[in-house]
Design a protein around this motif. Structure first.
Motif, PDB file in Angstrom:
ATOM      1  N   SER A 191       0.853  -1.238   0.055  1.00 44.72           N
ATOM      2  CA  SER A 191      -0.015   0.012  -0.040  1.00 44.72           C
ATOM      3  C   SER A 191       0.687   1.256  -0.078  1.00 44.72           C
ATOM      4  O   SER A 191       1.854   1.274   0.352  1.00 44.72           O
ATOM      5  CB  SER A 191      -0.883  -0.014   1.305  1.00 44.72           C
ATOM      6  N   THR A 209      -3.227   0.507  -3.454  1.00 44.66           N
ATOM      7  CA  THR A 209      -2.732  -0.803  -3.088  1.00 44.66           C
ATOM      8  C   THR A 209      -2.293  -1.473  -4.309  1.00 44.66           C
ATOM      9  O   THR A 209      -3.130  -1.480  -5.124  1.00 44.66           O
ATOM     10  CB  THR A 209      -3.710  -1.656  -1.933  1.00 44.66           C
ATOM     11  N   ARG A 210      -1.465  -2.362  -4.311  1.00 50.95           N
ATOM     12  CA  ARG A 210      -0.995  -3.388  -5.410  1.00 50.95           C
ATOM     13  C   ARG A 210      -0.719  -4.853  -4.672  1.00 50.95           C
ATOM     14  O   ARG A 210      -0.344  -4.826  -3.420  1.00 50.95           O
ATOM     15  CB  ARG A 210      -0.037  -2.800  -6.234  1.00 50.95           C
ATOM     16  N   THR A 211      -0.950  -5.737  -5.506  1.00 54.43           N
ATOM     17  CA  THR A 211      -0.462  -7.138  -4.989  1.00 54.43           C
ATOM     18  C   THR A 211       0.661  -7.437  -5.833  1.00 54.43           C
ATOM     19  O   THR A 211       0.609  -7.346  -7.172  1.00 54.43           O
ATOM     20  CB  THR A 211      -1.563  -7.979  -5.215  1.00 54.43           C
ATOM     21  N   THR A 212       1.765  -8.154  -5.485  1.00 55.48           N
ATOM     22  CA  THR A 212       2.991  -8.549  -6.033  1.00 55.48           C
ATOM     23  C   THR A 212       2.593  -9.583  -7.129  1.00 55.48           C
ATOM     24  O   THR A 212       1.711 -10.514  -6.655  1.00 55.48           O
ATOM     25  CB  THR A 212       3.859  -8.832  -5.097  1.00 55.48           C
ATOM     26  N   SER A 213       3.225  -9.411  -8.142  1.00 49.86           N
ATOM     27  CA  SER A 213       3.125 -10.466  -9.142  1.00 49.86           C
ATOM     28  C   SER A 213       4.126 -12.052  -8.767  1.00 49.86           C
ATOM     29  O   SER A 213       4.848 -11.945  -7.682  1.00 49.86           O
ATOM     30  CB  SER A 213       3.633 -10.274 -10.482  1.00 49.86           C
ATOM     31  N   PHE A 215       5.760  -5.215  -8.173  1.00 49.05           N
ATOM     32  CA  PHE A 215       4.533  -4.314  -8.243  1.00 49.05           C
ATOM     33  C   PHE A 215       4.896  -2.784  -8.668  1.00 49.05           C
ATOM     34  O   PHE A 215       6.216  -2.551  -8.601  1.00 49.05           O
ATOM     35  CB  PHE A 215       4.322  -4.176  -6.710  1.00 49.05           C
ATOM     36  N   SER A 216       3.840  -2.340  -8.939  1.00 55.83           N
ATOM     37  CA  SER A 216       3.764  -0.806  -9.511  1.00 55.83           C
ATOM     38  C   SER A 216       2.649   0.125  -9.243  1.00 55.83           C
ATOM     39  O   SER A 216       1.755  -0.540  -9.218  1.00 55.83           O
ATOM     40  CB  SER A 216       4.040  -0.840 -11.226  1.00 55.83           C
ATOM     41  N   PHE A 217       3.177   1.504  -9.073  1.00 55.71           N
ATOM     42  CA  PHE A 217       2.106   2.497  -8.930  1.00 55.71           C
ATOM     43  C   PHE A 217       2.317   3.484  -9.981  1.00 55.71           C
ATOM     44  O   PHE A 217       3.389   3.882 -10.425  1.00 55.71           O
ATOM     45  CB  PHE A 217       1.950   3.125  -7.518  1.00 55.71           C
ATOM     46  N   ASP A 218       1.228   3.779 -10.666  1.00 52.53           N
ATOM     47  CA  ASP A 218       1.417   4.483 -11.934  1.00 52.53           C
ATOM     48  C   ASP A 218       1.051   6.042 -11.612  1.00 52.53           C
ATOM     49  O   ASP A 218       1.020   6.730 -12.722  1.00 52.53           O
ATOM     50  CB  ASP A 218       0.678   4.237 -13.213  1.00 52.53           C
TER      51      ASP A 218
END
Length: 265
Positions: free
Chosen positions: A241, A252-256, A261-264
């Motif tokens: 987050s 928030t993002r979930t790792t692959s 992870f990425s925030f744009d």
């Protein structure tokens, strides 16, 4: 002095001149060869020449409107426009007080009163200095959602690339830039947003109002990778987050599978 050569007879002598009342007439009878001296005539002035120049701090002003009105009931009233030299003139009756009004587009109007002009004055000179009205460019700054933006720096840049005015918007997003007549680039900037600007030509005393400016967010990308501290292997399905310190947008993002992870924005 005056001298008249006439044939014998009876005459009435009277003097006339613009700006004066006619003299009281004198009746004379001349015999052949007779000479009369010291037949003086008295004239009373009844008008005065009011004149002057209308100018600004930098030049004389052509086509400024000058209006003169007597403060006496049913007195003189007249208007004229200044010449290319800035000059104006009126022939006014003696004894009245007058109000002088001067106006020209782009300048603050002026009003004067002059006291009763005495018959001893030939010319009354009144030079008038006009003040330029300040020009302005004003409006509102918002983002793409219509939110009014504070802390936007607004600058006016002249033809020489010089910043001649600068201000910062507050909560209402409003700006007002005060400038003289001329050509300007109005530049608006705020951290986190793309720069925006527009060109404007402002006339003397002209006010551009209600200009709406939109600033577009300058998005950034944040990319990372989450790994195990003990094995250095990527960890999948970890919730990451992000929260702005000023209490703004969170995400928030979930790792692959490779732990990334990425925030744009």
């Amino acid at each position: 002095y005056y001298e008249l050569n006439v044939l014998p007879g009876t005459f009435q002598i009277e003097a006339r001149k613009n700006g004066f009342l006619n003299s009281e007439p004198i009746e004379l009878t001349l015999a052949s060869g007779q000479q009369l001296n010291d037949r003086n005539l008295l004239m009373t002035r009844n008008t005065v020449l009011l004149n002057g120049t209308v100018s600004s701090s930098s030049t004389v002003l052509r086509n400024a409107k000058v209006t003169v009105s007597s403060l006496e009931q049913s007195g003189f009233h007249g208007s004229t426009f200044t010449l290319a030299t800035g000059n104006y003139s009126f022939s006014l009756p003696i004894g009245d007080s007058y109000q002088i009004e001067v106006s020209k587009s782009g300048y603050t109007p002026k009003t004067f009163q002059i006291p009763a002009i005495e018959a001893t004055e030939d010319v009354y000179v009144l030079n008038i200095l006009m003040t330029e009205k300040s020009a302005s460019v004003s409006g509102e700054v918002t983002n793409t959602d219509g939110k009014k933006l504070s802390n936007v720096e607004v600058q006016a840049i002249n033809e020489n690339g010089e910043i001649v005015f600068s201000m910062t918007t507050v909560g209402d997003g409003r700006f007002e830039v005060g400038v003289n007549q001329g050509e300007y680039k109005i530049r608006l900037s705020k951290d986190g947003y793309y720069l925006n600007s527009f060109d404007v030509t402002v006339g003397l005393g002209q006010n551009y109002e209600d200009i709406s400016i939109i600033l577009y967010a300058n998005y950034t990308t944040m990319i990372g990778e989450l790994t195990s501290a003990s094995t250095s292997e990527p960890i999948e399905n970890v919730l990451v987050s992000i929260q702005r310190n000023d209490g703004g947008t969170s995400a928030t993002r979930t790792t692959s599978a490779d732990g990334r992870f990425s925030f744009d924005k």
